[in-house]
Design an enzyme around this catalytic site. Structure first.
Site, short mmCIF file in Angstrom:
data_model
loop_
_atom_site.label_atom_id
_atom_site.label_comp_id
_atom_site.label_asym_id
_atom_site.label_seq_id
_atom_site.Cartn_x
_atom_site.Cartn_y
_atom_site.Cartn_z
N CYS A 2 -38.18 -34.01 9.99
CA CYS A 2 -36.80 -34.31 10.33
C CYS A 2 -36.80 -35.29 11.49
CB CYS A 2 -36.04 -33.05 10.72
SG CYS A 2 -35.95 -31.78 9.44
N LEU A 50 -34.70 -32.86 6.67
CA LEU A 50 -35.46 -32.60 5.46
C LEU A 50 -35.41 -31.10 5.28
CD1 LEU A 50 -37.37 -33.54 3.17
CD2 LEU A 50 -39.27 -33.15 4.76
N ILE A 53 -36.37 -24.66 5.00
CA ILE A 53 -35.96 -23.26 5.16
C ILE A 53 -34.44 -23.18 5.15
CG2 ILE A 53 -35.99 -21.29 6.75
CD1 ILE A 53 -38.72 -22.20 7.70
N ASN A 74 -36.58 -30.49 15.05
CA ASN A 74 -37.50 -31.11 14.10
C ASN A 74 -38.73 -30.21 14.06
OD1 ASN A 74 -39.27 -32.74 12.62
ND2 ASN A 74 -39.78 -34.00 14.39
N GLY A 75 -38.98 -29.56 12.93
CA GLY A 75 -40.16 -28.71 12.85
C GLY A 75 -39.91 -27.42 12.13
#
Length: 217
Positions: A2, A50, A53, A74-75
């Protein structure tokens, strides 16, 4: 992958929201599934997502219960199911089953120590609308990037230096010290980057920005 970005300022430009939207658009390659943005008269955060989850309800930014704190990430947080249960026992209410939402409630509960609770790969930003402060953190190995630029009681941040360059005040000059490191040993040591005035939050660190002052730990 992301991309997150945003800005905080004690004296924000009139086009703050539009500037951050432009920064976010420059990261469409990092997040093709969705985009989101939150802003007020002191700060703005945005993300290109993106979805991995909680694909259906995990779009960001995500607020806490009373929408005073907003988070982007991001992650991925690997231990978010355990943290969710822990925080629910402490009285926090969740709207999603996203690993990102656990971050904002952890910050409510543990303050600047929240990142120590997280196991994963991440670069994150939390905006506190009550006082205009920002909290940032990066994972222990630096798997997820985080760059920032400070000037005139303003902080601009992004996952991608090219996104930062959409902010007019960000310098396009080469950092000669960083270039020297790169030519000698093939890398640029954190917190330096090849752009003058642009820094990287080192792995395993958090940063607090409030009223133009920054604390890095």
């Amino acid at each position: 992958m992301c991309g997150i970005c945003g800005a905080a300022s004690s004296n924000p430009p009139e086009d703050l929201e539009a500037r951050v939207a432009k920064m976010n658009l420059a990261m469409v390659h990092r997040g093709p599934d969705s985009q989101g943005q939150f802003s007020d008269n002191r700060g703005a955060i945005a993300i290109r997502r993106l979805a991995v989850i909680d694909v259906m309800t995990g779009d960001q930014p995500i607020p806490n219960e009373d929408s005073t704190l907003w988070v982007i990430q991001n992650g991925e947080i690997y231990n978010y199911p355990e943290l969710t249960q822990e925080l629910e026992r402490l009285g926090h209410r969740f709207k999603t089953r996203s690993d990102t939402e656990v971050i904002v409630h952890a910050y409510e509960q543990y303050g600047t120590g929240a990142a120590e609770k997280l196991q994963g790969m991440f670069a994150l930003a939390i905006y506190d609308t009550r006082d205009g402060s920002f909290y940032f953190a990066r994972d222990r190995f630096g798997e997820k990037p985080f760059f920032y630029f400070c000037y005139d009681h303003t902080l601009v941040f992004s996952s991608d230096p090219r996104s930062l360059l959409e902010w007019p005040e960000v310098s396009r000059r080469v950092n000669r010290e960083a270039l020297g490191y790169y030519l000698r040993v093939g890398l640029v040591p954190s917190p330096l980057t090849l752009l003058e005035g642009v820094y990287e939050l080192p792995p395993g660190h958090w940063m607090l920005w409030r009223a133009g002052e920054t604390i890095v730990r």
